[in-house]
Design a protein around this motif. Structure first.
Motif, mmCIF file in Angstrom:
data_model
loop_
_atom_site.group_PDB
_atom_site.id
_atom_site.type_symbol
_atom_site.label_atom_id
_atom_site.label_comp_id
_atom_site.label_asym_id
_atom_site.label_seq_id
_atom_site.Cartn_x
_atom_site.Cartn_y
_atom_site.Cartn_z
ATOM 1 N N ARG A 180 -15.320 -2.014 5.224
ATOM 2 C CA ARG A 180 -14.279 -2.077 6.258
ATOM 3 C C ARG A 180 -14.387 -3.366 7.075
ATOM 4 N N ASP A 183 -13.046 -6.091 4.921
ATOM 5 C CA ASP A 183 -11.593 -5.979 4.767
ATOM 6 C C ASP A 183 -10.846 -6.217 6.077
ATOM 7 N N ARG A 185 -10.843 -4.347 8.774
ATOM 8 C CA ARG A 185 -10.408 -3.123 9.464
ATOM 9 C C ARG A 185 -11.087 -3.047 10.833
ATOM 10 N N ARG A 188 -12.421 2.733 13.132
ATOM 11 C CA ARG A 188 -13.178 3.672 12.311
ATOM 12 C C ARG A 188 -12.711 5.080 12.682
ATOM 13 N N PHE A 327 -11.960 4.983 1.207
ATOM 14 C CA PHE A 327 -11.214 3.822 1.679
ATOM 15 C C PHE A 327 -9.702 4.074 1.620
ATOM 16 N N ASP A 328 -9.306 5.253 2.078
ATOM 17 C CA ASP A 328 -7.879 5.596 2.112
ATOM 18 C C ASP A 328 -7.277 5.006 3.380
ATOM 19 N N TYR A 329 -7.023 3.713 3.346
ATOM 20 C CA TYR A 329 -6.517 3.017 4.517
ATOM 21 C C TYR A 329 -5.107 3.474 4.881
ATOM 22 N N GLU A 332 -5.377 6.432 7.093
ATOM 23 C CA GLU A 332 -5.813 6.023 8.427
ATOM 24 C C GLU A 332 -4.655 5.406 9.216
ATOM 25 N N ASP A 333 -3.908 4.524 8.557
ATOM 26 C CA ASP A 333 -2.802 3.850 9.250
ATOM 27 C C ASP A 333 -1.748 4.845 9.690
#
Length: 341
Positions: A180, A183, A185, A188, A327-329, A332-333
């Protein structure tokens, strides 16, 4: 000079154990099937290499030539791995075997491999019940390994290791947060209010326990753990601080929602190991807590990921993705967008 044979000594644990034993004055042989560390690296540690499989009698004959004062098995899976060595028990003075805290179950029989994660006392000591010995799962295999050695006439220390971290790890839980950072990010998202505690142990701590146990042979079972048990949120902060990153932590109560809030430490009940026995019986004093020892692993992860694709570098982490996508961004977004006023 005291002699030690380290089985599986070129992997994550071995790269800490072998130099620790050499530094303590042991003459060390490493039995390896030819993995990530080549002979030159092992020799640089001050050890020698025997290449081959422990189940090959000719290989073991070379590895145990002249007898050894201690066998250190850092990769044994079940009683069959013990039997291969115990067939030559007359050439083995004592043993130190790395087991796992995954063997523990609670009063209801729930543990690591059941549908319901166990509810353990905090802290949990070595008197806690374990699963039955077997060969079908990781935990049952480790119990079978322990019992084979402890039931022999070779004085054996079994070390029940927690979630291991250190350079060379192929299943690095810390990659969850290191990636993260890489990347970019800056949030958290954590389940269980970010408060899950899933006991950690540094390879340097394990190495200290191995060298102390090797010098004091006896039949014993010891928890192997860092002196602290950081929460998931604290682990995230250690990774950020190590890499000079800043992020905000957003938490929610209860378990992960699909992939949202999922980490390899996200458990509904704390797992905190009691290390009183190791301190009492071996005189072990940890060199530092998680924040002191984890940076070595974190920097190694960054370097390794820069060198090759992370899925190639960390195959154990890839296998952990059976739990879900760490890592299911997109999830999260979407969650963070819904929280905005």
């Amino acid at each position: 000079m005291r002699t030690a044979l380290v089985v599986g000594g070129t992997g994550q644990i071995g790269r800490a154990v072998v130099p620790a034993l050499v530094g303590d004055g042991w003459q060390v042989r490493v039995l390896s099937r030819g993995g990530r560390q080549d002979a030159a690296t092992v020799e640089a540690w001050g050890a020698t290499v025997v290449v081959g499989d422990r189940h090959d009698p000719d290989v073991l004959d070379r590895a145990l030539a002249g007898g050894v004062d201690v066998v250190v098995d850092v990769v044994g899976f079940d009683d069959r791995d013990a039997a291969a060595l115990l067939a030559s028990r007359d050439r083995i003075g004592s043993a130190v075997v790395v087991s796992s805290a995954a063997v523990y179950v609670d009063a209801a029989g729930d543990g690591f491999e059941t549908d319901t994660f166990g509810t353990f006392p905090v802290p949990l000591d070595e008197s806690q019940p374990t699963v039955d010995a077997g060969r079908d799962t990781y935990a049952t295999g480790k119990v079978a390994l322990e019992r084979a050695w402890l039931g022999s006439d070779v004085p054996t220390t079994a070390l029940r290791a927690a979630a291991i971290h250190g350079p060379g790890c192929v299943q690095p839980r810390e990659w969850t947060f290191v990636r993260r950072v890489l990347d970019g990010r800056d949030v958290r998202v954590l389940a269980h209010d970010g408060a899950s505690r899933f006991q950690t142990v540094a390879t340097s701590v394990l190495a200290d326990l191995v060298r102390l146990a090797a010098a004091q042979p006896a039949d014993r079972v010891l928890n192997a753990a860092d002196p602290d048990a950081p929460t998931v949120a604290e682990i995230a902060r250690v990774v950020d601080a190590t890499l000079g990153a800043e992020s905000s932590i957003v938490t929610f109560p209860g378990p992960p929602q699909g992939n949202l809030g999922l980490t390899p430490w996200s458990v509904p009940h704390d797992l905190v190991l009691d290390t009183t026995r190791a301190a009492r019986e071996l005189g072990h004093v940890a060199r530092g807590g998680y924040a002191d020892t984890a940076p070595d692993a974190i920097h190694w992860l960054v370097d390794e990921a820069a060198r090759r694709d992370w899925r190639e570098a960390f195959p154990g982490f890839v296998r952990m993705e059976a739990m879900g996508d760490f890592f299911d961004y997109a999830a999260e977004d979407a969650y963070l967008a819904d929280r905005r006023p």
